[in-house]
Design an enzyme around this catalytic site. Structure first.
Site, PDB file in Angstrom:
ATOM      1  N   GLU A 185      54.082  32.270  36.109  1.00 43.72           N
ATOM      2  CA  GLU A 185      53.198  31.282  35.468  1.00 43.72           C
ATOM      3  C   GLU A 185      54.038  30.501  34.472  1.00 43.72           C
ATOM      4  O   GLU A 185      54.542  31.057  33.497  1.00 43.72           O
ATOM      5  CB  GLU A 185      52.042  31.977  34.747  1.00 43.72           C
ATOM      6  CG  GLU A 185      51.019  30.978  34.235  1.00 43.72           C
ATOM      7  CD  GLU A 185      50.139  31.488  33.103  1.00 43.72           C
ATOM      8  OE1 GLU A 185      49.045  30.960  32.906  1.00 43.72           O
ATOM      9  OE2 GLU A 185      50.559  32.428  32.378  1.00 43.72           O
ATOM     10  N   HIS A 220      41.523  32.092  36.554  1.00 41.58           N
ATOM     11  CA  HIS A 220      40.622  32.673  35.551  1.00 41.58           C
ATOM     12  C   HIS A 220      40.664  31.952  34.211  1.00 41.58           C
ATOM     13  O   HIS A 220      39.920  32.306  33.307  1.00 41.58           O
ATOM     14  CB  HIS A 220      40.985  34.150  35.362  1.00 41.58           C
ATOM     15  CG  HIS A 220      42.374  34.304  34.806  1.00 41.58           C
ATOM     16  ND1 HIS A 220      43.502  33.969  35.531  1.00 41.58           N
ATOM     17  CD2 HIS A 220      42.817  34.708  33.594  1.00 41.58           C
ATOM     18  CE1 HIS A 220      44.573  34.164  34.787  1.00 41.58           C
ATOM     19  NE2 HIS A 220      44.184  34.621  33.602  1.00 41.58           N
ATOM     20  N   ASP A 221      41.570  30.981  34.052  1.00 39.89           N
ATOM     21  CA  ASP A 221      41.657  30.221  32.796  1.00 39.89           C
ATOM     22  C   ASP A 221      41.072  28.819  32.943  1.00 39.89           C
ATOM     23  O   ASP A 221      40.985  28.089  31.950  1.00 39.89           O
ATOM     24  CB  ASP A 221      43.126  30.047  32.370  1.00 39.89           C
ATOM     25  CG  ASP A 221      43.805  31.360  32.008  1.00 39.89           C
ATOM     26  OD1 ASP A 221      43.124  32.292  31.555  1.00 39.89           O
ATOM     27  OD2 ASP A 221      45.045  31.438  32.172  1.00 39.89           O
ATOM     28  N   ASP A 243      49.600  41.793  38.231  1.00 38.24           N
ATOM     29  CA  ASP A 243      49.812  40.792  37.179  1.00 38.24           C
ATOM     30  C   ASP A 243      50.637  41.441  36.073  1.00 38.24           C
ATOM     31  O   ASP A 243      50.176  42.382  35.419  1.00 38.24           O
ATOM     32  CB  ASP A 243      48.440  40.354  36.638  1.00 38.24           C
ATOM     33  CG  ASP A 243      48.469  38.992  35.994  1.00 38.24           C
ATOM     34  OD1 ASP A 243      49.487  38.656  35.379  1.00 38.24           O
ATOM     35  OD2 ASP A 243      47.450  38.280  36.081  1.00 38.24           O
ATOM     36  N   ASP A 284      52.936  36.638  34.055  1.00 40.06           N
ATOM     37  CA  ASP A 284      52.206  35.892  33.041  1.00 40.06           C
ATOM     38  C   ASP A 284      53.156  35.161  32.084  1.00 40.06           C
ATOM     39  O   ASP A 284      54.158  35.755  31.644  1.00 40.06           O
ATOM     40  CB  ASP A 284      51.362  36.900  32.247  1.00 40.06           C
ATOM     41  CG  ASP A 284      50.356  36.252  31.333  1.00 40.06           C
ATOM     42  OD1 ASP A 284      49.474  35.546  31.833  1.00 40.06           O
ATOM     43  OD2 ASP A 284      50.440  36.453  30.096  1.00 40.06           O
TER      44      ASP A 284
HETATM   45  O1  TEU Z   1      47.731  32.140  30.181  1.00 42.33           O
HETATM   46  C1  TEU Z   1      48.705  31.334  29.597  1.00 42.33           C
HETATM   47  C2  TEU Z   1      48.259  30.339  28.647  1.00 42.33           C
HETATM   48  O2  TEU Z   1      49.074  29.643  28.105  1.00 42.33           O
HETATM   49  C3  TEU Z   1      46.814  30.258  28.359  1.00 42.33           C
HETATM   50  O3  TEU Z   1      46.584  30.588  27.048  1.00 42.33           O
HETATM   51  C4  TEU Z   1      46.354  28.918  28.643  1.00 42.33           C
HETATM   52  O4  TEU Z   1      47.011  27.993  27.834  1.00 42.33           O
HETATM   53  C5  TEU Z   1      44.910  28.837  28.359  1.00 42.33           C
HETATM   54  O5  TEU Z   1      44.276  29.888  29.012  1.00 42.33           O
HETATM   55  C6  TEU Z   1      44.360  27.568  28.886  1.00 42.33           C
HETATM   56  O6  TEU Z   1      43.065  27.556  28.492  1.00 42.33           O
HETATM   57  C7  TEU Z   1      48.033  33.448  30.480  1.00 42.33           C
HETATM   58  C8  TEU Z   1      46.831  34.104  31.114  1.00 42.33           C
HETATM   59  O7  TEU Z   1      46.553  33.467  32.324  1.00 42.33           O
HETATM   60  C9  TEU Z   1      45.694  34.077  30.142  1.00 42.33           C
HETATM   61  O8  TEU Z   1      44.505  34.570  30.688  1.00 42.33           O
HETATM   62  C10 TEU Z   1      46.120  34.891  28.929  1.00 42.33           C
HETATM   63  O9  TEU Z   1      45.129  34.800  27.943  1.00 42.33           O
HETATM   64  C11 TEU Z   1      47.440  34.399  28.352  1.00 42.33           C
HETATM   65  O10 TEU Z   1      48.433  34.189  29.351  1.00 42.33           O
HETATM   66  C12 TEU Z   1      48.009  35.432  27.403  1.00 42.33           C
HETATM   67  O11 TEU Z   1      48.456  36.544  28.107  1.00 42.33           O
END
Ligand code: TEU
Length: 544
Positions: A245, A318-319, A102, A203
């Site tokens: 992403e 994971h989000d 990642d 990311d």
């Molecule tokens: O997520 C991208 C992102 O825009 C997130 O903040 C998303 O909007 C949010 O998680 C939705 O609830 C990526 C990663 O997947 C995330 O875990 C990181 O926190 C973020 O980037 C910052 O690196």
């Protein structure tokens, strides 16, 4: 066939996402680690996946669980060290599994060497690695907000300057307009390629070419120029798999990212379906899902990218909250609805991504007390909304539905102590349903959610229609069924899913004539029965 049109290995495989801190702990500190993953590789090989996407394991103060990197070329001690990583790459390789790293390239941690130097003075050689604006205290350059709450500008009194951050203030944004930054990043990626890494997940990659003065965050004007340059200097022309992403992707942009020319990425994650139960600008504002809209979104992505790009297929990461709790029924039809989501998605074109525990039907985590939550986004929102006068109950409802911690509870391996995740004190509470939902139970049960995923992964490797077939949706306006048909030169495939919690009649049963039922989520179903039980899903195939 021209080489461009040849099938790529990653079009037939399924990728498994590991959130390392919640997967398997090997040293009793309550946090998962690389040696823990090595111990579980046989399980992943049994499932049949071809690649593991590891959420970040590089050195990090863990402000955002590793999405704040302080050294791209080292492993954080909570996860192990570089030789553990090398062993993981090797051991996975023996099982025909590659490791996807990642890459968090939009920002670093504020503890990264570059940022520590950048903060020292305006003429430090690293100053221009980040985005600075002159100003006065309490008078930000503009009103842009950070994703995790508050202003996107952070004041550094010693320099009398603000720096820009799209996430937390401890995640300063890198300045991609600086050629040196781009060169350092490419060199770092090549270093990982030499170590045998088989691919990258990038990311928030559509946010790198930001223009804060114009309030542009996603899809900045130089984005595709930077991506093509990155591709050329690193993974372009290799057989590595890459997935960007991109929350800001449209189908047009996705075709550019994932074009068969291969000059940007293999594919991207787009999130149009993920936003369908959101009412307003923030994910915390909830509305029910409309099945008709869900069908429109999938139809559009399936048809638009057909032969001109490549989709990723996912419900979870994971989000995101757990799909079975989000749009299924985790109380009355847990197994049925978990399998229905798998059958529905795995019949489509694209590369599927399983998020750890999804293959067991792991569910959301409902805690009454905010002190059980760990996620920076959740905790910041809780404080912000309390100050704004929201009721606690309402805030907790949003957290139960959407908190990122729903996905981050430890992997459920067994009914033993801490579900077999750790001998120590887990960094976040386990979901109490681990006594029934766990790997140990499901690998020996032929009817488990795990076995359903396993079978689907295998089908995708043997029937070309999964990778090559076109896509035609049936009953577009129907509020109960999600059904589609696909066809290639050799096969015809049909999927029928009853999205309702009731028995429903499927009106087009004749379309399955001459087809064979190869997969379902109920037993003793008659092949042609038009009655579909709650959340019933069936997959039919015909050899032409
Ligand atoms: O997520 C991208 C992102 O825009 C997130 O903040 C998303 O909007 C949010 O998680 C939705 O609830 C990526 C990663 O997947 C995330 O875990 C990181 O926190 C973020 O980037 C910052 O690196």
């Amino acid at each position: 066939m021209t080489p461009q049109n040849q099938k790529k290995w990653w079009q037939e495989t399924t990728i498994y996402q590991i959130y390392p801190r919640s997967f398997q702990d090997s040293n009793g500190d309550g946090v998962g680690d690389l040696r823990g993953i090595i111990q579980r590789l046989d399980y992943l090989a049994l499932l049949g996946i071809g690649a593991i996407w590891l959420s970040p394991v590089c050195r990090s103060p863990q402000e955002d669980n590793g999405y704040d990197i302080s050294d791209y070329q080292d492993i954080d001690p909570i996860f192990g060290n570089l030789s553990d990583m090398e062993e993981l790459i090797q051991e996975a390789g023996k099982r025909d599994i590659i490791i996807i790293l990642d890459l968090v390239l939009n920002h670093t941690s504020d503890e990264h060497f570059w940022f520590r130097e950048a903060k020292k003075s305006k003429d430090n050689p690293y100053h221009d690695y980040y985005i600075w604006r002159d100003g006065e205290a309490s008078k930000e350059p503009n009103d842009m907000k950070a994703c995790f709450g508050g202003s996107a500008w952070e004041w550094v009194p010693e320099l009398e300057q603000y720096y820009f951050h799209q996430f937390s203030a401890r995640q300063p944004d890198l300045n991609w307009d600086n050629e040196k930054v781009r060169e350092e990043i490419s060199a770092m990626i090549r270093w990982w390629m030499d170590k045998g890494i088989g691919g990258f997940r990038l990311d928030v990659i559509d946010q790198i070419a930001k223009r804060p003065d114009e309030k542009i965050t996603v899809n900045g004007p130089d984005l595709h120029r930077y991506l093509k340059e990155l591709n050329k200097n690193t993974f372009g022309g290799t057989n590595l798999v890459t997935v960007g992403e991109t929350w800001g992707a449209t189908t047009e942009l996705a075709k550019q990212y994932s074009s068969p020319r291969g000059d940007e990425f293999s594919m991207v994650f787009q999130f149009e379906h993920v936003g369908l139960d959101q009412d307003g600008p923030e994910k915390w504002d909830l509305k029910p899902l409309s099945l008709v809209e869900l069908k429109q979104v999938f139809k559009c992505w399936q048809q638009e990218l057909y032969q001109s790009g490549w989709n990723s297929l996912f419900w979870n990461n994971h989000d995101l909250p757990r799909i079975v709790s989000r749009w299924g029924d985790d109380k009355n039809y847990l197994v049925e609805s978990a399998k229905m989501f798998a059958i529905l998605l795995y019949g489509m074109q694209g590369t599927p991504f399983i998020y750890q525990g999804e293959e067991l039907g792991m569910t959301n985590f409902y805690q009454e007390n905010i002190s059980e939550y760990r996620d920076i986004e959740t905790l910041n929102m809780y404080r912000e909304r309390l100050t704004k006068g929201y009721q606690k109950d309402e805030i907790m409802r949003s957290i139960h539905a959407k908190s990122r911690d729903n996905a981050r509870t430890p992997m459920q391996w067994s009914s033993g102590k801490n579900a077999g995740f750790t001998d120590g004190i887990p960094w976040i509470m386990l979901n109490s349903n681990y006594k029934t939902i766990n790997v140990e139970n499901q690998i020996k049960d032929d009817n488990s959610v795990f076995q359903c995923y396993r079978k689907l992964i295998w089908f995708r490797k043997i029937f070309s229609v999964f990778t090559d077939g076109n896509f035609q949706i049936l009953l577009e306006e129907d509020e109960r069924f999600f059904s589609y048909k696909r066809e290639d030169q050799k096969y015809e495939l049909m999927v029928i899913c009853n999205f309702s919690g009731q028995k429903e009649k499927f009106p087009f049963m004749e379309k399955t004539e001459n087809m064979q039922l190869i997969m379902g989520n109920y037993y003793k179903v008659k092949e042609r029965n038009e009655d579909f039980l709650p959340y019933e899903a069936r997959m039919y195939i015909r050899i032409k």
